[in-house]
Design an enzyme around this catalytic site. Structure first.
Site, PDB file in Angstrom:
ATOM      1  N   LYS A  67       0.847  -1.203   0.000  1.00  0.00           N
ATOM      2  CA  LYS A  67       0.000   0.000   0.000  1.00  0.00           C
ATOM      3  C   LYS A  67       0.879   1.250   0.000  1.00  0.00           C
ATOM      4  CE  LYS A  67      -3.770   2.113   2.690  1.00  0.00           C
ATOM      5  NZ  LYS A  67      -4.574   2.030   3.930  1.00  0.00           N
ATOM      6  N   SER A 111      -9.579  -0.265   7.344  1.00  0.00           N
ATOM      7  CA  SER A 111      -9.042  -0.178   5.988  1.00  0.00           C
ATOM      8  C   SER A 111      -8.378  -1.431   5.443  1.00  0.00           C
ATOM      9  CB  SER A 111      -8.054   0.975   5.883  1.00  0.00           C
ATOM     10  OG  SER A 111      -8.746   2.178   5.731  1.00  0.00           O
ATOM     11  N   SER A 163      -9.452   2.037   3.094  1.00  0.00           N
ATOM     12  CA  SER A 163      -8.624   2.741   2.154  1.00  0.00           C
ATOM     13  C   SER A 163      -7.638   1.850   1.405  1.00  0.00           C
ATOM     14  CB  SER A 163      -7.832   3.829   2.894  1.00  0.00           C
ATOM     15  OG  SER A 163      -7.011   3.253   3.894  1.00  0.00           O
TER      16      SER A 163
HETATM   17  N1  GLN Z   1     -12.714   4.532   6.608  1.00  0.00           N
HETATM   18  C1  GLN Z   1     -12.155   4.939   7.854  1.00  0.00           C
HETATM   19  C2  GLN Z   1     -11.717   6.371   7.739  1.00  0.00           C
HETATM   20  O1  GLN Z   1     -12.000   6.959   6.742  1.00  0.00           O
HETATM   21  C3  GLN Z   1     -10.990   4.055   8.214  1.00  0.00           C
HETATM   22  C4  GLN Z   1      -9.805   4.308   7.382  1.00  0.00           C
HETATM   23  C5  GLN Z   1      -8.623   3.446   7.735  1.00  0.00           C
HETATM   24  O2  GLN Z   1      -8.744   2.433   8.406  1.00  0.00           O
HETATM   25  N2  GLN Z   1      -7.454   3.905   7.327  1.00  0.00           N
HETATM   26  O3  GLN Z   1     -11.132   6.928   8.606  1.00  0.00           O
END
Ligand code: GLN
Length: 484
Positions: A78, A177, A153
């Site tokens: 990532k 994410s 994400s």
């Molecule tokens: N979707 C959640 C956020 O927008 C979690 C994102 C993540 O785990 N990096 O914060």
């Protein structure tokens, strides 16, 4: 033989038996990327030349007698994880040309055992999002239905693994994410315990929540990756100094006597009926394999979302203060003074969601509001953690859905941040509690995957993986492949 459909374990077996070389495996994977990534956009950067050089080196190491299961295996990383000499953007325009001078500890560890790094995968900007639509570059598409999001994400990593463009991948999970895109793409994802895996070289989003973890096509594949990256690191003061058990040894021990808690609060109005029924059927399967499931309660679940959306933006607003155009990344070219430079650099470099988080977080931390918002959120965080601890005193794992629905349409939630935030309502509480969780495919609705979430005690990844593996091996969901 079509190499790119193999599991990591099976590919490693062919390498071990000298039936294929890492160069062949890497070439096949790069060809697959070339062939299909234009349909799904999983990668931000593909490092073909470097990958082939690493593959050649891996083949030489094998000829010299080395045998690690990741030796010569092509993986994806990532783009929030630093890679020496390879552009690392965090999905943000503000880091468009940032080339880190060092590897994150997890990347160092993978390289040390001879893994091949194919490239960097797409992410919501600074990992803030649930769909990759907040990427500063492009949206990744779900390989099961390219009109839908892959989740986020870590959407790029999940898609790369689901569609044969990597044998495994790393992501990061601050509020879901890893688990949410694993569920949406039909792969396995592990969110390790806070502190189990070093975050040295992870571009920070919310430091009390961020954790790096692996994606795999099977539980065993993900366990092999976790084994390689887990452990103490003197470069990360939050990395726990505890022995890492051998995950593969306990993986196949089955479910006999395993006590499963099923929280009432995770089967709420608004959950897609097919998701609920797939999860309930999965629990029945586990019962039939010798586990014992009981209803439990996590009474503060409702507060997870508001608590997370105060703490995470508060920490993000502090972490993102460093992107001022002085040391890193984009700098507005002709500002007339320092303040103007800050304002224009940040105004132009950050996307809308990142700006929203910085504003919310700064507000929550400001004098007069700190007690009302941030401090209360911290107190609620403790109550949420205590809910989990109480249940896990009497149960080995907690099992629940990963997401309320299957993958939604691209564009469906982009105008409604709150609707987007709700995609993580079942994954955020775990990060607040600092525990570990694994997602494993447990069914399909209209051709879209559904993910089962298995939550365990702090540092008890071994039990979570054992439970996930037993379920996986009793079902065939993980053998299905998307159409792309
Ligand atoms: N979707 C959640 C956020 O927008 C979690 C994102 C993540 O785990 N990096 O914060």
């Amino acid at each position: 033989m079509e190499l790119t459909v193999l599991s990591l374990f099976d590919a490693a077996d062919l390498l071990r038996r000298h039936e294929i070389s890492s160069v062949e495996l890497t070439q096949a994977t790069l060809a697959r990327i070339e062939q299909i990534d234009t349909q799904v956009n999983a990668y931000l950067t593909v490092t073909a030349e470097r990958a082939l050089a690493q593959a050649r080196a891996a083949d030489e190491r094998r000829a010299g007698g080395e045998t690690h299961p990741l030796l010569g295996i092509p993986l994806a990383i990532k783009d929030v994880i630093c890679t020496e000499g390879v552009r690392t953007t965090a999905g943000s325009r503000i880091l468009e040309n940032f080339v880190p001078p060092y590897d994150a500890t997890v990347v160092q560890k993978l390289k040390a055992v001879g893994a091949v790094i194919l490239g960097k995968t797409n992410t919501d900007e600074f990992a803030m999002g649930s769909s990759t639509e907040n990427s500063g570059y492009f949206t990744t598409r779900n390989p099961w239905d390219t009109t839908r999001v892959p989740g986020g994400s870590s959407g790029g990593s999940a898609v790369a693994v689901a569609s044969g463009m990597a044998f495994g991948a790393l992501g990061s999970d601050t509020g879901g994410s890893i688990r949410q895109p694993a569920a949406f793409c039909g792969v396995v994802g592990i969110k390790p315990t806070y502190g189990r895996v070093s975050r040295y070289g992870l571009i920070a989003f919310a430091s009390s929540l961020d954790q790096i973890g692996p994606f795999g096509r099977t539980v065993r594949d993900a366990a092999i990756l976790l084994q390689a990256i887990a452990g103490h690191d003197p470069c990360d003061s939050t990395a726990i100094n505890a022995a890492v058990p051998n995950y593969l040894e306990s993986l196949e021990l089955g479910l006999k006597g395993t006590r499963i808690g099923v929280p009432d609060e995770y089967f709420i109005a608004g959950i897609q009926p097919e998701v609920e029924s797939a999860v309930r059927k999965a629990i029945d399967v586990m019962d039939s394999l010798g586990a014992a499931a009981h209803r439990v309660s996590l009474p503060h679940t409702d507060y997870g979302l508001p608590t997370y959306y105060l703490i995470a933006p508060a920490e993000a607003s502090a972490n993102l203060a460093r992107y001022d155009g002085v040391k890193y990344g984009y700098q507005h070219p002709d500002a007339h003074d320092l303040m103007d430079q800050y304002v224009r650099t940040r105004g132009e470099g950050f996307g809308a969601e990142v700006k929203r988080r910085i504003m919310v977080g700064t507000y929550a931390l400001s004098t007069g509001y700190y007690d009302a918002y941030y401090l209360r959120a911290q107190k609620m965080r403790t109550l949420i953690k205590q809910d989990f601890d109480r249940v896990l005193e009497n149960f080995d794992v907690i099992i629940c859905p990963t997401t309320p629905t299957t993958a939604f349409k691209i564009g469906e939630k982009t105008d409604d941040p709150l609707a987007m935030y709700l995609a993580d309502v079942f994954t955020l509480p775990l990060n607040l509690a600092g525990l570990t969780g694994c997602v494993v495919p447990c069914g399909f609705a209209d051709g879209l995957p559904i993910g089962l979430q298995i939550i365990g005690k702090a540092l008890d990844e071994a039990t979570v993986l054992r439970v996930a593996r037993a379920y996986e091996q009793a079902t065939e969901w993980h053998t299905r492949k998307p159409g792309v």
